[in-house]
Scaffold this active site. Structure first.
Site: not given
Ligand code: HMG
Ligand code: MG
Length: 311
Positions: A210, A241, A250
């Site tokens: 990420h 997340c 990401n």
């Protein structure tokens, strides 16, 4: 300089990791068009969604419909995330051929993310992985928080190795080493990979960066130098997340492909078509997509941005 890696497999996680954290509801049809455009761009592995609890992650509630409506390209793998037996039932009912199970190298994160300790997650996987393999499914594993945890801070590389080895022993064909909150830096990445490679072959490892602190591409280069040839990325840099505070997008797939093209490393992905795929999802979000290459295109400097002749 020639790198130890000549071709890379990209696992596109935008439709899952990318969209799971978005506040706005994306229509099912738009997700399907996005996935179709990603396969048109040459991506051969596209995570299509997650059979997780819709109460925990509402954005993934329509995964069965998304999966049903994708015009399946026989050359493309469309994995979905499965956290438990109920998730596997839903995946089997949907006709899914490939799943990903996920746990962490941090107890607190795992508890927050799937309401299980690490050991409990393995008891759960021990029941579902043999069943999935018996049904002919491919099973991939994820280890979250491999470079740091939002709740516990430092994570020991030995813990990452232990969890990775357990996932491989269960029958995962590959384990993706996740920097869930984007805290890793290149030498740390090489340190963790070095420890993993003492036991695990290169081909069974993938990296999942990420870009929360802007180190995803630098970390990718560090991992390429170690011979790792599979990278998870999300179109436009979508992502995060919901159970990792502060986790942002990401590694952007466009930025990864630009880097690989420039280094003469094959990925099979067409950058222009990839931008077209991101342009499908962009207008449905309540924020601009963070990917750098995509932003360069938006600001009109894309003509400098394709590599036509790499030696
Ligand atoms: P729980 O509340 O402990 O589960 O959640 P439960 O078994 O007690 O069930 C509670 C309710 O959920 C029940 O419904 C179940 O039927 C239902 P109710 O009786 O209340 O109506 N339920 C389900 N529904 C649909 N599908 C299912 C399912 N399972 C239970 N599979 C659970 C445990 C694992 C379900 C929950 O914690 C969960 O879904 N967590 C998923 C969180 C998640 O998706 N996080 C993001 C993905 S991980 C990630 O992003 C990291 C990664 O990208 C790598 C990296 O970056 O490092 C992969
Ligand atoms: Mg992730």
């Amino acid at each position: 300089m020639k790198f130890p890696v000549e071709s890379v497999r990209i696992v596109e996680v935008g439709p899952r990791d990318g969209l799971q954290n978005e506040k706005v509801t994306i229509p099912t049809e738009v997700k399907v068009n996005f996935i179709t455009a990603l396969s048109d761009a040459g991506l051969r592995t596209i995570e299509a969604g997650a059979f997780v609890s819709p109460k925990w992650v509402p954005q993934m509630a329509d995964t069965a419909e998304v999966y049903r409506d994708i015009p399946k390209d026989p050359g493309v793998d469309y994995p979905v995330l499965v956290p438990n037996a109920k998730g596997l039932d839903r995946a089997l009912e949907a006709g899914v051929r490939s799943i990903a199970i996920f746990t962490a190298a941090s107890e607190t994160f795992n508890k927050r993310n799937i309401n299980m300790t690490i050991d409990e997650s393995f008891q759960n996987f021990a029941a579902i992985v043999p069943r999935a393999l018996g049904e002919g499914m491919k099973v991939r594993g994820y280890v979250s928080c491999s470079f740091g945890c939002p709740y516990e801070g430092e994570v020991l590389p030995e813990k990452v190795l232990e969890v990775t080895a357990r996932l491989l022993d269960l029958g995962c064909y590959q384990v993706s080493i996740g920097d869930t909150i984007g805290v890793g830096t290149p030498l740390q990445v090489q340190g963790v990979i070095g420890i993993l490679l003492q036991v695990v072959p290169h081909g069974r490892l993938a990296m999942h960066f990420h870009d929360t602190r802007g180190t995803a591409l630098a970390n990718t280069l560090a991992a390429l130098e170690m011979g790792i040839a599979t990278y998870d990325a999300s179109a436009g840099g979508l992502g995060g997340c919901p159970y990792a505070p502060g986790a942002s997008g990401n590694l952007a797939t466009e930025d990864l492909v630009y880097l690989l093209d420039g280094m003469g490393i094959e990925s099979g992905v067409d950058l222009k078509r990839l931008v077209a795929a991101s342009s499908i999802i962009g207008p449905f979000l309540d924020h601009p997509l963070p990917g750098k290459y995509l932003q360069a295109c938006t600001h009109g400097s894309a003509s400098f941005g394709t590599h036509t002749s790499v030696q």
